[in-house]
Design a protein around this motif. Structure first.
Motif, PDB file in Angstrom:
ATOM      1  N   GLU A 155       0.832  -1.193   0.000  1.00  0.00           N
ATOM      2  CA  GLU A 155       0.000   0.000   0.000  1.00  0.00           C
ATOM      3  C   GLU A 155       0.871   1.249   0.000  1.00  0.00           C
ATOM      4  N   ILE A 162      -5.268   5.387  -1.100  1.00  0.00           N
ATOM      5  CA  ILE A 162      -4.204   4.396  -0.972  1.00  0.00           C
ATOM      6  C   ILE A 162      -4.202   3.507  -2.209  1.00  0.00           C
ATOM      7  N   HIS A 164      -2.938   0.098  -4.191  1.00  0.00           N
ATOM      8  CA  HIS A 164      -2.492  -1.270  -3.960  1.00  0.00           C
ATOM      9  C   HIS A 164      -1.702  -1.757  -5.172  1.00  0.00           C
ATOM     10  N   ARG A 203      -5.497   0.778  -7.640  1.00  0.00           N
ATOM     11  CA  ARG A 203      -4.847  -0.535  -7.656  1.00  0.00           C
ATOM     12  C   ARG A 203      -4.195  -0.800  -9.007  1.00  0.00           C
TER      13      ARG A 203
END
Length: 317
Positions: A155, A162, A164, A203
């Motif tokens: 992270e 955030i 990933h 992500r």
């Protein structure tokens, strides 16, 4: 060297899948539901999986992985060299758990042992590591083995959210994502585990096969026992279908170009507009521009207001 012609249909090939997620999301357990898996356990976590495949548990350095027993070697038979596969020859899927340990620890240390000067030259070291890693992957794929690389989730704060991504150092991660067909993030939604392949702002992902978010069945069910094998089958089918679609799209463009070359009248030109609209979207604009240019040379102009071709009007004094 074999050559794939532009109109050849590509056959099924081994695929490379990267799975990453937080601890407890069942990454290893899921990977072991692939067809005939061999788990290279560099993270000492095989006992946490809900089912046990064949396992390489003694791997503590690159030499433990890249050896004749596992990978294979050339032997002499009847006066000529032939390749004799190791354990990978008995398996359909190779699972590496984790990619970080293999790349950032084992392969990194091996490269330095081979050339101590690489310890202070990270750029050259990653180049050497990249070549050795691609050679290893090439051997696995030549055996027709699918490959699953498991990573932990890393992270990082990016602005207000955030992000990933697979936990590897920058250049190792770039290499891993570049060679992968699918990169999936495993997370929990509404109490269920799901794999998300499509890349998003929050992500890292890769979705060559255009798979939808995939819900993971509950442990112990019949659906779970073949879950990863089913996903890999979908990926392979989608890649082949994409290839078929590309071949058909290319053939359609070539047929349209031939009709353009044969066009002589305004009627022929306007009939080609429908042909252009029937092409794949990425080809439509280029073909229309080609039509306008080539037909203009034949005395047929495109009227933008009427959106059709008309006879070229000669200028009058």
């Amino acid at each position: 060297m074999p050559v794939i012609r532009k109109n050849d249909v590509v056959k099924e090939r081994p695929v490379i899948i990267v799975l990453y997620g937080t601890p407890g999301t069942g990454k290893t357990s899921l990977a072991t539901t692939a067809e005939a898996p061999l788990l290279i356990d560099t993270d000492r976590g095989f006992d946490r999986a809900v089912q046990r495949p064949d396992i390489v548990v003694t791997a503590s350095c690159w030499e433990d992985i890249y050896n004749t027993e596992i990978v294979g070697s050339y032997i002499v038979e009847n006066g000529r060299q032939v390749w004799k596969p190791g354990l990978i020859g008995e398996c359909k899927t190779i699972v590496v758990d984790t990619a970080k340990a293999m790349l950032d620890d084992y392969l990194n240390a091996f490269a330095i042992r081979q050339d101590p000067k690489l310890a202070t030259n990270s750029l050259k070291r990653y180049g050497v590591m990249g070549e050795m890693f691609k050679q290893f992957v090439g051997i696995l794929r030549s055996n027709n083995s699918d490959i699953i690389f498991i990573c932990h989730d890393k992270e990082t704060q990016e602005g207000d959210f955030i992000k990933h991504s697979p936990d590897c150092t920058g250049q190792s991660k770039d290499l891993l994502i570049r060679i992968a067909d699918q990169v999936g993030y495993i997370c929990k939604k509404n109490g269920n585990r799901v794999i998300e392949f499509e890349p998003q702002d929050n992500r890292v992902g890769k979705n060559v096969a255009d798979l939808q978010d995939t819900w993971i069945p509950a442990y112990g069910t019949k659906e779970f026992s073949t879950c990863m094998a089913d996903i890999i089958k979908k990926v392979k089918t989608a890649i082949v279908n994409k290839s078929d679609a590309q071949v058909k799209a290319q053939q359609a463009v070539e047929e349209a170009r031939q009709k353009l070359a044969d066009a002589k009248t305004v009627e022929d030109a306007n009939a080609l507009i429908e042909v252009a609209h029937g092409l794949n979207k990425i080809h439509q604009k280029a073909f229309m521009n080609q039509m306008i240019k080539e037909l203009s040379e034949k005395g047929i102009d495109f009227d933008k207001d009427k959106k059709k071709f008309v006879k070229h009007e000669k200028a009058t004094d």
